[in-house]
Design a protein around this motif. Sequence first.
Motif, PDB file in Angstrom:
ATOM      1  N   LEU B 209       0.811  -1.224   0.000  1.00  0.00           N
ATOM      2  CA  LEU B 209       0.000   0.000   0.000  1.00  0.00           C
ATOM      3  C   LEU B 209       0.843   1.273   0.000  1.00  0.00           C
ATOM      4  O   LEU B 209       0.528   2.229  -0.688  1.00  0.00           O
ATOM      5  CB  LEU B 209      -0.949   0.009   1.203  1.00  0.00           C
ATOM      6  CG  LEU B 209      -2.093  -0.996   1.146  1.00  0.00           C
ATOM      7  CD1 LEU B 209      -3.065  -0.746   2.293  1.00  0.00           C
ATOM      8  CD2 LEU B 209      -2.825  -0.933  -0.190  1.00  0.00           C
ATOM      9  N   MET B 210       1.937   1.265   0.789  1.00  0.00           N
ATOM     10  CA  MET B 210       2.721   2.494   0.914  1.00  0.00           C
ATOM     11  C   MET B 210       3.461   2.842  -0.367  1.00  0.00           C
ATOM     12  O   MET B 210       3.917   3.969  -0.527  1.00  0.00           O
ATOM     13  CB  MET B 210       3.732   2.368   2.061  1.00  0.00           C
ATOM     14  CG  MET B 210       3.124   1.952   3.370  1.00  0.00           C
ATOM     15  SD  MET B 210       2.166   3.264   4.112  1.00  0.00           S
ATOM     16  CE  MET B 210       3.385   3.917   5.246  1.00  0.00           C
ATOM     17  N   THR B 211       3.610   1.834  -1.243  1.00  0.00           N
ATOM     18  CA  THR B 211       4.317   2.124  -2.486  1.00  0.00           C
ATOM     19  C   THR B 211       3.395   2.781  -3.505  1.00  0.00           C
ATOM     20  O   THR B 211       3.865   3.346  -4.489  1.00  0.00           O
ATOM     21  CB  THR B 211       4.923   0.843  -3.087  1.00  0.00           C
ATOM     22  OG1 THR B 211       3.916  -0.160  -3.118  1.00  0.00           O
ATOM     23  CG2 THR B 211       6.105   0.364  -2.284  1.00  0.00           C
ATOM     24  N   ALA B 212       2.085   2.709  -3.264  1.00  0.00           N
ATOM     25  CA  ALA B 212       1.136   3.290  -4.225  1.00  0.00           C
ATOM     26  C   ALA B 212       1.362   4.797  -4.437  1.00  0.00           C
ATOM     27  O   ALA B 212       1.340   5.257  -5.578  1.00  0.00           O
ATOM     28  CB  ALA B 212      -0.295   3.004  -3.784  1.00  0.00           C
ATOM     29  N   GLY B 216       1.774   7.519  -7.776  1.00  0.00           N
ATOM     30  CA  GLY B 216       1.018   8.751  -7.947  1.00  0.00           C
ATOM     31  C   GLY B 216       1.930   9.942  -8.199  1.00  0.00           C
ATOM     32  O   GLY B 216       1.698  10.738  -9.119  1.00  0.00           O
ATOM     33  N   ILE B 217       2.999  10.032  -7.389  1.00  0.00           N
ATOM     34  CA  ILE B 217       3.915  11.173  -7.528  1.00  0.00           C
ATOM     35  C   ILE B 217       4.615  11.132  -8.883  1.00  0.00           C
ATOM     36  O   ILE B 217       4.683  12.126  -9.601  1.00  0.00           O
ATOM     37  CB  ILE B 217       4.955  11.170  -6.381  1.00  0.00           C
ATOM     38  CG1 ILE B 217       4.239  11.462  -5.061  1.00  0.00           C
ATOM     39  CG2 ILE B 217       6.061  12.173  -6.640  1.00  0.00           C
ATOM     40  CD1 ILE B 217       5.054  11.150  -3.822  1.00  0.00           C
ATOM     41  N   THR B 225       8.390  10.564 -20.014  1.00  0.00           N
ATOM     42  CA  THR B 225       9.063   9.283 -19.797  1.00  0.00           C
ATOM     43  C   THR B 225       8.859   8.805 -18.356  1.00  0.00           C
ATOM     44  O   THR B 225       8.529   7.653 -18.104  1.00  0.00           O
ATOM     45  CB  THR B 225      10.581   9.414 -20.073  1.00  0.00           C
ATOM     46  OG1 THR B 225      10.734  10.050 -21.335  1.00  0.00           O
ATOM     47  CG2 THR B 225      11.242   8.064 -20.079  1.00  0.00           C
ATOM     48  N   VAL B 226       9.041   9.728 -17.417  1.00  0.00           N
ATOM     49  CA  VAL B 226       8.842   9.371 -16.008  1.00  0.00           C
ATOM     50  C   VAL B 226       7.398   8.938 -15.785  1.00  0.00           C
ATOM     51  O   VAL B 226       7.122   7.949 -15.111  1.00  0.00           O
ATOM     52  CB  VAL B 226       9.221  10.552 -15.084  1.00  0.00           C
ATOM     53  CG1 VAL B 226       8.804  10.249 -13.649  1.00  0.00           C
ATOM     54  CG2 VAL B 226      10.709  10.819 -15.146  1.00  0.00           C
ATOM     55  N   ASN B 227       6.460   9.666 -16.379  1.00  0.00           N
ATOM     56  CA  ASN B 227       5.042   9.305 -16.249  1.00  0.00           C
ATOM     57  C   ASN B 227       4.787   7.889 -16.752  1.00  0.00           C
ATOM     58  O   ASN B 227       4.084   7.111 -16.122  1.00  0.00           O
ATOM     59  CB  ASN B 227       4.163  10.274 -17.046  1.00  0.00           C
ATOM     60  CG  ASN B 227       4.245  11.697 -16.519  1.00  0.00           C
ATOM     61  OD1 ASN B 227       3.933  12.648 -17.216  1.00  0.00           O
ATOM     62  ND2 ASN B 227       4.712  11.851 -15.280  1.00  0.00           N
ATOM     63  N   MET B 231       4.594   3.337 -13.161  1.00  0.00           N
ATOM     64  CA  MET B 231       4.006   2.122 -12.577  1.00  0.00           C
ATOM     65  C   MET B 231       5.054   1.097 -12.130  1.00  0.00           C
ATOM     66  O   MET B 231       4.710   0.042 -11.601  1.00  0.00           O
ATOM     67  CB  MET B 231       2.989   1.524 -13.528  1.00  0.00           C
ATOM     68  CG  MET B 231       1.680   2.340 -13.487  1.00  0.00           C
ATOM     69  SD  MET B 231       0.297   1.511 -14.213  1.00  0.00           S
ATOM     70  CE  MET B 231       0.563   1.851 -15.927  1.00  0.00           C
ATOM     71  N   LEU B 232       6.337   1.422 -12.332  1.00  0.00           N
ATOM     72  CA  LEU B 232       7.388   0.579 -11.748  1.00  0.00           C
ATOM     73  C   LEU B 232       7.452   0.792 -10.238  1.00  0.00           C
ATOM     74  O   LEU B 232       8.091   0.046  -9.511  1.00  0.00           O
ATOM     75  CB  LEU B 232       8.750   0.934 -12.361  1.00  0.00           C
ATOM     76  CG  LEU B 232       8.986   0.516 -13.813  1.00  0.00           C
ATOM     77  CD1 LEU B 232      10.333   1.048 -14.281  1.00  0.00           C
ATOM     78  CD2 LEU B 232       8.938  -0.989 -13.955  1.00  0.00           C
ATOM     79  N   GLY B 233       6.774   1.854  -9.772  1.00  0.00           N
ATOM     80  CA  GLY B 233       6.899   2.265  -8.370  1.00  0.00           C
ATOM     81  C   GLY B 233       6.272   1.331  -7.361  1.00  0.00           C
ATOM     82  O   GLY B 233       6.662   1.334  -6.201  1.00  0.00           O
ATOM     83  N   SER B 234       5.303   0.528  -7.732  1.00  0.00           N
ATOM     84  CA  SER B 234       4.695  -0.383  -6.758  1.00  0.00           C
ATOM     85  C   SER B 234       4.354  -1.714  -7.426  1.00  0.00           C
ATOM     86  O   SER B 234       4.076  -1.749  -8.627  1.00  0.00           O
ATOM     87  CB  SER B 234       3.437   0.253  -6.151  1.00  0.00           C
ATOM     88  OG  SER B 234       2.276  -0.272  -6.747  1.00  0.00           O
ATOM     89  N   PRO B 235       4.393  -2.786  -6.653  1.00  0.00           N
ATOM     90  CA  PRO B 235       4.126  -4.116  -7.244  1.00  0.00           C
ATOM     91  C   PRO B 235       2.745  -4.188  -7.891  1.00  0.00           C
ATOM     92  O   PRO B 235       2.592  -4.749  -8.977  1.00  0.00           O
ATOM     93  CB  PRO B 235       4.203  -5.056  -6.046  1.00  0.00           C
ATOM     94  CG  PRO B 235       4.934  -4.330  -4.986  1.00  0.00           C
ATOM     95  CD  PRO B 235       4.689  -2.886  -5.225  1.00  0.00           C
TER      96      PRO B 235
END
Lengths: 310, 293
Positions: B209-212, B216-217, B225-227, B231-235
Amino acid sequence: MPTLEVVTLLATESLTKTYGGRVTALTDLTVSVEPGIIGLVGANGAGKSTLIKILLGLLAPTSGRVSVLGLDPTVDPAAVRARVGYMPEHDALPPDLSAAELVTHLGRMSGLPRTVARERASEALRHVGLHEERHRAVGGYSTGMKQRVKLAQALVHDPDLLLLDEPTNGLDPAGRDAMLALIHRIGTEFGISVLVCSHLLGEVERICDTLVAIDGGRLLRADRVAAMTSATDVLAVEVSEGTEDLAARLAGIGLPVSREGRLLLVPLADDATYDQIIGAVAELDLPLHRLDQRRHRVAELFATREPSHV
Amino acid sequence: MSEPTGVIHDIGYQRYTGPRLGRRYVFGALYVHGLRTAFGLGRSAKAKIFPWLVMGIVLVVAAGLTAVRTQTGQVVMTYAQFADAMSWLVIFFVAVVGPELVSRDLLSGVLPLYFSRPLPRGDYALAKLGALGTALWLLLGAPQLVMFLGAAFTTKDGLPGVWTELGDLLPGLLYAALWAVVFASVGLLIASFTGKRAFAAGGIVAVFLMTAPIVGILSIMPSRTVNELAMLGSPTALIHAVGQYTLGDLLVPGGQAEDQIGGFGPVYVAAAVLLVAGCVALLLLRYRKVATR
């Protein structure tokens, strides 16, 4: 001429184990024992648990060789573990399972087919003295019952060797006696060799054929108990006065007498020794305070050996 | 000396000469035991409450969706979307069942009893992993099967309609398997680090949950590219991105998939593979060390 071949149960050769290159648990341990009940004694931290874990192939020795039932646990640990049962020292039982469920499950983990595992689990629990209680959750068991469950799970797959790490830990005197009697029965009637680890020599010497004593990771002594205790029975004589005279008198009639405080110790050759002592006391007209047979505890044998490795 | 007959007597200790089954059987037995544990089978009634509550919820939701579809003809959710919609329940299921499978064994100290048997340490970890993965797959797959049966029996296109439906179901089940593999490997790894079930559960919920917010950020940063890589940011988001890339319309109807992940689909697939492989490797490493002393 046929030679009597003695099967080796366990053997180590210059076995050394150091943790992280600094803490040394075992040093150059060479020992070989025959099947039977073996007591592995030593103070806490002497290296007993380390030795057991090497025998099980759970730890790799730093150097040296080891063989268990003719197999090398460093090469084929699975083959060794299939024939060995292990009872760990510490708590190892999930509280919410019943003893029957747990022992059955662990029997299957040793490769027993499902129905066989169930049958052998209730047999093993019966042999260790758990009957109706075996269907209750282990969490509600007494320490003694938990120790019995741990022993039953080591026994469920019919091993050829049991490794028991401090099996009497946490038990009251009656519980200790019962556990030792059970181990003795397993070693004699069941035909399974047992290695019993204990820091209490007086406890294991009662049930063992062989004793292996280690201290600080080094072998102190390993021998048959019979060889250690034979010719070691002594008579302790105490007289209220005239101890010197009696000592001289006994020496005079050819008894190898020695002093230990107020006591005179005379090796017991046969029943005639009693008569000789009583005769000497009577002749000198000394007040006999006590005369009793003292069985040399194996502890004393180790105690006299210890200074030799200074 | 002959024993009297017809009397129950102690037959003494019996040696065992029958078969001793090998590694595959033991692995299978441990896997099935784990799978049963996941659903509280063979355990107390209390242990059954949570898994079957969750299973009940997903089945009721699936039945509801099926009912809506048969009544109104409107597809509220595709098979693949169903998994995404249930992500919260999946997280809680892993947080409860993962620790149940491994933390309990760590706390009770039962591991030496396993590892003093022929079973290799890695087999223990993999059997537990397989059990958790299968439980998760069943959790997401069973409701999809309910949805499929509902749709197949009410389809107006006859047999071809059933085939079309099946063609939608199978990717959905594969997507459920992806969820199962990622969540099982991450969840079990976290659970294997502590014997305290509450800590393990907290750790698992935290990681998922905390990786969600990270996603978002990243997704509002002023760089396309970052956008697209956000979605690599959380499982959870990672799984969704892989789904978008591989399933396309089945997961994101209307062809918007390209907008979110751009051309980075293969990167997401590689990341998912690396994540799972990394977690499994760490899990095996963990079990090489645990309970050796």
